[in-house]
Scaffold this motif. Structure first.
Motif, PDB file in Angstrom:
ATOM      1  N   PRO A   1      84.290   8.728 -78.606  1.00 43.24           N
ATOM      2  CA  PRO A   1      83.795   9.804 -79.464  1.00 43.24           C
ATOM      3  C   PRO A   1      84.904  10.554 -80.194  1.00 43.24           C
ATOM      4  CG  PRO A   1      82.692   9.863 -77.324  1.00 43.24           C
ATOM      5  CD  PRO A   1      83.815   8.862 -77.210  1.00 43.24           C
ATOM      6  N   LEU A   2      86.144  10.393 -79.737  1.00 39.51           N
ATOM      7  CA  LEU A   2      87.263  11.050 -80.403  1.00 39.51           C
ATOM      8  C   LEU A   2      87.430  10.591 -81.847  1.00 39.51           C
ATOM      9  CD1 LEU A   2      89.999  11.002 -77.600  1.00 39.51           C
ATOM     10  CD2 LEU A   2      88.578  12.927 -78.320  1.00 39.51           C
ATOM     11  N   LEU A   3      86.836   9.453 -82.199  1.00 35.33           N
ATOM     12  CA  LEU A   3      87.004   8.903 -83.542  1.00 35.33           C
ATOM     13  C   LEU A   3      85.866   9.303 -84.478  1.00 35.33           C
ATOM     14  CD1 LEU A   3      88.393   5.316 -82.810  1.00 35.33           C
ATOM     15  CD2 LEU A   3      89.598   7.487 -83.055  1.00 35.33           C
ATOM     16  N   GLY A   4      85.123  10.324 -84.130  1.00 31.58           N
ATOM     17  CA  GLY A   4      83.993  10.737 -84.964  1.00 31.58           C
ATOM     18  C   GLY A   4      84.400  11.093 -86.380  1.00 31.58           C
ATOM     19  N   ALA A   5      85.451  11.890 -86.546  1.00 34.30           N
ATOM     20  CA  ALA A   5      85.889  12.289 -87.879  1.00 34.30           C
ATOM     21  C   ALA A   5      86.393  11.095 -88.678  1.00 34.30           C
ATOM     22  CB  ALA A   5      86.983  13.355 -87.774  1.00 34.30           C
ATOM     23  N   ALA A   6      87.117  10.202 -88.000  1.00 35.35           N
ATOM     24  CA  ALA A   6      87.600   8.991 -88.677  1.00 35.35           C
ATOM     25  C   ALA A   6      86.419   8.125 -89.115  1.00 35.35           C
ATOM     26  CB  ALA A   6      88.522   8.203 -87.755  1.00 35.35           C
ATOM     27  N   GLY A   7      85.390   8.031 -88.267  1.00 35.68           N
ATOM     28  CA  GLY A   7      84.213   7.249 -88.620  1.00 35.68           C
ATOM     29  C   GLY A   7      83.507   7.800 -89.839  1.00 35.68           C
ATOM     30  N   GLU A   8      83.394   9.113 -89.917  1.00 38.97           N
ATOM     31  CA  GLU A   8      82.742   9.731 -91.079  1.00 38.97           C
ATOM     32  C   GLU A   8      83.524   9.448 -92.355  1.00 38.97           C
ATOM     33  OE1 GLU A   8      81.240  14.162 -92.595  1.00 38.97           O
ATOM     34  OE2 GLU A   8      82.007  13.862 -90.550  1.00 38.97           O
ATOM     35  N   ALA A   9      84.841   9.566 -92.297  1.00 35.36           N
ATOM     36  CA  ALA A   9      85.679   9.292 -93.465  1.00 35.36           C
ATOM     37  C   ALA A   9      85.600   7.823 -93.856  1.00 35.36           C
ATOM     38  CB  ALA A   9      87.120   9.693 -93.166  1.00 35.36           C
ATOM     39  N   PHE A  10      85.575   6.957 -92.879  1.00 33.03           N
ATOM     40  CA  PHE A  10      85.467   5.512 -93.131  1.00 33.03           C
ATOM     41  C   PHE A  10      84.151   5.202 -93.845  1.00 33.03           C
ATOM     42  CE2 PHE A  10      84.391   1.291 -90.894  1.00 33.03           C
ATOM     43  CZ  PHE A  10      84.937   0.527 -91.909  1.00 33.03           C
ATOM     44  N   GLY A  11      83.062   5.754 -93.355  1.00 31.59           N
ATOM     45  CA  GLY A  11      81.765   5.503 -93.969  1.00 31.59           C
ATOM     46  C   GLY A  11      81.722   5.936 -95.415  1.00 31.59           C
ATOM     47  N   GLN A  12      82.298   7.081 -95.715  1.00 34.30           N
ATOM     48  CA  GLN A  12      82.315   7.561 -97.091  1.00 34.30           C
ATOM     49  C   GLN A  12      83.165   6.661 -97.985  1.00 34.30           C
ATOM     50  OE1 GLN A  12      83.749  11.581 -96.689  1.00 34.30           O
ATOM     51  NE2 GLN A  12      81.798  12.345 -95.844  1.00 34.30           N
ATOM     52  N   ALA A  13      84.264   6.179 -97.454  1.00 32.35           N
ATOM     53  CA  ALA A  13      85.192   5.375 -98.260  1.00 32.35           C
ATOM     54  C   ALA A  13      84.618   4.016 -98.637  1.00 32.35           C
ATOM     55  CB  ALA A  13      86.505   5.193 -97.506  1.00 32.35           C
ATOM     56  N   VAL A  14      83.742   3.460 -97.800  1.00 31.04           N
ATOM     57  CA  VAL A  14      83.248   2.093 -98.043  1.00 31.04           C
ATOM     58  C   VAL A  14      81.845   2.078 -98.628  1.00 31.04           C
ATOM     59  CG1 VAL A  14      84.680   1.183 -96.173  1.00 31.04           C
ATOM     60  CG2 VAL A  14      82.312   1.822 -95.692  1.00 31.04           C
ATOM     61  N   ALA A  15      81.354   3.227 -99.049  1.00 23.30           N
ATOM     62  CA  ALA A  15      79.974   3.302 -99.551  1.00 23.30           C
ATOM     63  C   ALA A  15      79.728   2.354-100.718  1.00 23.30           C
ATOM     64  CB  ALA A  15      79.648   4.742 -99.948  1.00 23.30           C
ATOM     65  N   GLY A  16      80.731   2.131-101.541  1.00 22.03           N
ATOM     66  CA  GLY A  16      80.540   1.301-102.723  1.00 22.03           C
ATOM     67  C   GLY A  16      80.711  -0.188-102.507  1.00 22.03           C
ATOM     68  N   ILE A  17      81.072  -0.621-101.324  1.00 25.97           N
ATOM     69  CA  ILE A  17      81.264  -2.053-101.062  1.00 25.97           C
ATOM     70  C   ILE A  17      79.911  -2.727-100.869  1.00 25.97           C
ATOM     71  CG2 ILE A  17      82.176  -3.737 -99.402  1.00 25.97           C
ATOM     72  CD1 ILE A  17      84.567  -1.938 -98.988  1.00 25.97           C
ATOM     73  N   ALA A  18      79.706  -3.840-101.576  1.00 25.47           N
ATOM     74  CA  ALA A  18      78.400  -4.511-101.575  1.00 25.47           C
ATOM     75  C   ALA A  18      78.222  -5.368-100.324  1.00 25.47           C
ATOM     76  CB  ALA A  18      78.264  -5.374-102.818  1.00 25.47           C
TER      77      ALA A  18
ATOM     78  N   VAL B   1      72.151  -9.395 -85.906  1.00 24.91           N
ATOM     79  CA  VAL B   1      72.003  -8.586 -87.116  1.00 24.91           C
ATOM     80  C   VAL B   1      71.235  -9.411 -88.142  1.00 24.91           C
ATOM     81  CG1 VAL B   1      74.160  -7.385 -86.626  1.00 24.91           C
ATOM     82  CG2 VAL B   1      74.183  -9.363 -88.155  1.00 24.91           C
ATOM     83  N   SER B   2      70.747  -8.761 -89.152  1.00 26.77           N
ATOM     84  CA  SER B   2      69.972  -9.443 -90.198  1.00 26.77           C
ATOM     85  C   SER B   2      70.328  -8.840 -91.544  1.00 26.77           C
ATOM     86  CB  SER B   2      68.474  -9.299 -89.932  1.00 26.77           C
ATOM     87  OG  SER B   2      68.073  -7.950 -90.084  1.00 26.77           O
ATOM     88  N   ASP B   3      69.742  -9.369 -92.599  1.00 24.11           N
ATOM     89  CA  ASP B   3      70.015  -8.842 -93.931  1.00 24.11           C
ATOM     90  C   ASP B   3      69.493  -7.415 -94.098  1.00 24.11           C
ATOM     91  OD1 ASP B   3      71.306 -11.150 -94.734  1.00 24.11           O
ATOM     92  OD2 ASP B   3      69.480 -12.086 -95.505  1.00 24.11           O
ATOM     93  N   SER B   4      68.546  -7.026 -93.245  1.00 24.22           N
ATOM     94  CA  SER B   4      68.032  -5.658 -93.317  1.00 24.22           C
ATOM     95  C   SER B   4      68.888  -4.666 -92.535  1.00 24.22           C
ATOM     96  CB  SER B   4      66.590  -5.610 -92.789  1.00 24.22           C
ATOM     97  OG  SER B   4      66.550  -5.961 -91.421  1.00 24.22           O
ATOM     98  N   THR B   5      69.873  -5.171 -91.770  1.00 28.85           N
ATOM     99  CA  THR B   5      70.776  -4.290 -91.015  1.00 28.85           C
ATOM    100  C   THR B   5      71.788  -3.659 -91.961  1.00 28.85           C
ATOM    101  OG1 THR B   5      70.599  -5.772 -89.101  1.00 28.85           O
ATOM    102  CG2 THR B   5      72.377  -4.149 -89.084  1.00 28.85           C
ATOM    103  N   ASP B   6      71.970  -2.368 -91.866  1.00 34.80           N
ATOM    104  CA  ASP B   6      73.023  -1.700 -92.641  1.00 34.80           C
ATOM    105  C   ASP B   6      74.344  -1.997 -91.929  1.00 34.80           C
ATOM    106  OD1 ASP B   6      74.866  -0.017 -93.850  1.00 34.80           O
ATOM    107  OD2 ASP B   6      73.458   1.644 -94.071  1.00 34.80           O
ATOM    108  N   LEU B   7      75.029  -3.026 -92.392  1.00 30.37           N
ATOM    109  CA  LEU B   7      76.208  -3.515 -91.674  1.00 30.37           C
ATOM    110  C   LEU B   7      77.395  -2.564 -91.782  1.00 30.37           C
ATOM    111  CD1 LEU B   7      75.912  -7.300 -92.576  1.00 30.37           C
ATOM    112  CD2 LEU B   7      75.213  -6.135 -90.480  1.00 30.37           C
ATOM    113  N   LYS B   8      77.515  -1.844 -92.877  1.00 28.49           N
ATOM    114  CA  LYS B   8      78.605  -0.867 -92.976  1.00 28.49           C
ATOM    115  C   LYS B   8      78.364   0.287 -91.997  1.00 28.49           C
ATOM    116  CE  LYS B   8      77.972  -0.718 -97.379  1.00 28.49           C
ATOM    117  NZ  LYS B   8      78.023  -0.272 -98.802  1.00 28.49           N
ATOM    118  N   ALA B   9      77.112   0.678 -91.831  1.00 30.22           N
ATOM    119  CA  ALA B   9      76.806   1.710 -90.839  1.00 30.22           C
ATOM    120  C   ALA B   9      77.114   1.211 -89.428  1.00 30.22           C
ATOM    121  CB  ALA B   9      75.339   2.129 -90.958  1.00 30.22           C
ATOM    122  N   LEU B  10      76.848  -0.086 -89.196  1.00 28.79           N
ATOM    123  CA  LEU B  10      77.187  -0.690 -87.898  1.00 28.79           C
ATOM    124  C   LEU B  10      78.689  -0.583 -87.641  1.00 28.79           C
ATOM    125  CD1 LEU B  10      76.894  -2.521 -85.384  1.00 28.79           C
ATOM    126  CD2 LEU B  10      76.916  -4.491 -86.937  1.00 28.79           C
TER     127      LEU B  10
END
Length: 542
Positions: free
Chosen positions: A208-225, A242-251
């Protein structure tokens, strides 16, 4: 979603980098394409490429990169996993891909959810987020405990951010958190008699110590298809396909903070029919699989610098299924020792020793560094070290020299590698001699030799006579004192440590390879019982 599987490809995360591990494949177009793409993406982030790390055996070690350039280390781990998987796909098609920790990015890239460039960008954004937001003083440690017992220790320490990070095998669990909290867990584990090993990890992953890093990571990769999957992927973090309906970046964002259930993934896939686990690289995952499920083939794919040079003759039997194995003479005809062509490069020997110890002891590969003190850092006591010497003797064909005390007192693998190289050089230079017992006949090329070609001595009576001669000569006892029913400790005064040293010679003489590390060998009270066990192992190897 597919429920029946046979072949699983494993893509490593931390521990998946060894200097020059792709040196033998540098000329492969598919490897060159991966490395070129990853280097280009590194340039987009103002960083140097990582190709040299993977193609030059003299590159910095993982431990050094943890201290000096974690960005390059993470990118090299990704490139190594993708390139190794591409090479493995030339020979077989996986039914399922499984990424371990950061290896999930590589698995999803190989599966087609992201192209290679975007996979590399995911890694770069992840690294930048960690460097910017990860708390100082984080640590990870591997405990030789089941996950539930490790969880009890974590609960007992009760420090925010401390967590069970990875369940690797039935008795290997990784914890992650602050430096102080992880140190406390390690001390508790050791007080319970459990091995605790600090990992060369640059951040407290899966905490859980990486929560802030995870949030920043998610924002940075939002545009990757994200693209449709071309292969089946099982996530050890989400605990399913996983499947095509899985949000893989969120994973991938969740994965920074959540545990990796690798043991459950391996057992679930095994229950679904998986019988072959191919580790795309070399990080010790295949050893974890063998500790977790029965009756499977589990092997790494990478020919590292330690195995490069396919035309070179090697004196050491290699345990990987695609590497040469010793062909043992079917008769007791004298075999010239000078015909053995040993490996005498200490750097190459060190890499083989690291792999051997990591696999045998179930440690993460990154924990087994050349300069780690075997006892102080890795907790390998004298008795265990002597047991491991049996495997070392068998792997490198050390013959009688393995019983010399100088081998067991070496404090690090780097120093042991230097001693092995010296001993092999001495054996190579020695005048031709003959042995009355079978010795390994070394393959002159790296082509695989079928195990069925091994023709060992399997008559327990013959083995007993050879054991009596071996023990009498080595220990300086009169031959008549070494009877089959004499108790090795009570009658002959051979204590457990000396017995383990002798096992090194037994392993080398009879080509026992990995089976020599099994505890049942060292606990046999008499030579007659040991002879029966050797015969059984020889029969099983046929």
């Amino acid at each position: 979603m597919k429920t029946a599987v046979d072949t699983v490809f494993l893509l490593p995360g931390q521990g998946g980098y060894t200097p020059g591990m792709l040196a033998g494949e540098a000329g492969s177009p598919m490897v060159a394409e991966v490395l070129h793409t990853v280097d280009r993406v590194a340039g987009e982030f103002g960083r140097g490429g990582v190709s040299g790390l993977l193609t030059n055996p003299g590159s910095p070690s993982a431990a050094e990169l943890v201290r000096t350039d974690s960005f390059a280390l993470q990118l090299a781990v990704f490139a190594a996993a993708v390139a190794s998987c591409r090479l493995a796909e030339k020979h077989q098609t996986p039914d399922v891909l499984v990424g371990h920790s950061m290896g999930e990015i590589a698995a999803l890239t190989v599966a087609g959810a992201f192209d290679t460039a975007d996979g590399a960008r995911l890694v770069c954004h992840r690294s930048e987020a960690l460097l910017a937001h990860c708390p100082q003083g984080g640590a990870m440690a591997a405990l030789e405990l089941p996950a539930d017992r490790a969880a009890h220790l974590v609960d007992a320490v009760a420090v925010p951010g401390l967590a069970v990070a990875v369940s690797n095998a039935p008795r290997q669990t990784v914890v992650s958190g602050s430096e102080e909290a992880v140190g406390t867990v390690m001390r508790l584990a050791e007080a319970l008699g459990a091995q605790a090993t600090r990992l060369n990890a640059p951040f407290p992953f899966h905490s859980p110590l990486l929560g802030a890093a995870g949030e920043a990571f998610g924002q940075a990769v939002a545009g990757i298809a994200q693209h449709p999957l071309r292969r089946t992927v099982y996530s050890p973090v989400d605990g399913g396909y996983v499947s095509d309906s899985t949000d893989l970046k969120a994973l991938l964002v969740r994965q920074l903070m959540r545990p990796v259930y690798f043991l459950a993934a391996v057992r679930g896939l095994h229950a679904a029919g998986a019988s072959r686990f191919v580790e795309c690289g070399k990080a010790g995952l295949s050893g974890l699989v063998r500790r977790s499920v029965p009756d499977v083939i589990a092997e790494p794919t990478v020919r590292t610098a330690a195995r490069a040079g396919a035309a070179e003759a090697v004196a050491a039997p290699v345990t990987a299924l695609t590497a040469p194995v010793p062909a043992v003479a079917a008769a007791a005809a004298p075999v010239p020792v000078a015909s053995v062509a040993p490996v005498v490069d200490a750097a190459r020997i060190l890499e083989q020793l690291r792999e051997l110890y990591a696999t045998a002891l179930g440690y993460p590969a990154e924990a087994i560094t050349g300069d780690a003190d075997l006892e102080a850092d890795l907790g390998i006591d004298s008795l265990k070290r002597a047991e491991m010497l049996g495997q070392v003797a068998a792997r490198f064909g050390l013959r009688d020299s393995a019983a010399e005390g100088r081998f067991i007192v070496q404090p690090t693998l780097a120093e042991l590698a230097g001693l092995v190289a010296t001993a092999l050089g001495e054996q190579s230079a020695a005048p031709a001699a003959t042995l009355t017992a079978p010795v390994p006949a070394v393959a002159a090329a790296a082509a695989a030799v079928p195990v069925a070609s091994v023709a060992p001595v399997v008559d327990a009576a013959q083995i007993l006579e050879q054991l009596r001669e071996l023990y009498a000569t080595a220990l300086g006892y009169p031959a008549e004192a070494i009877t089959g029913d004499a108790d090795l400790e009570a009658d002959l005064g051979i204590d457990s440590l000396k017995r383990a040293e002798m096992l090194g010679r037994v392993a080398a003489r009879f080509g026992l390879r990995d089976s020599a590390a099994e505890g049942r060998f060292i606990v046999q009270p008499t030579l007659a019982e040991l002879a029966e066990l050797v015969a059984e192992a020889q029969t099983a190897a046929r």
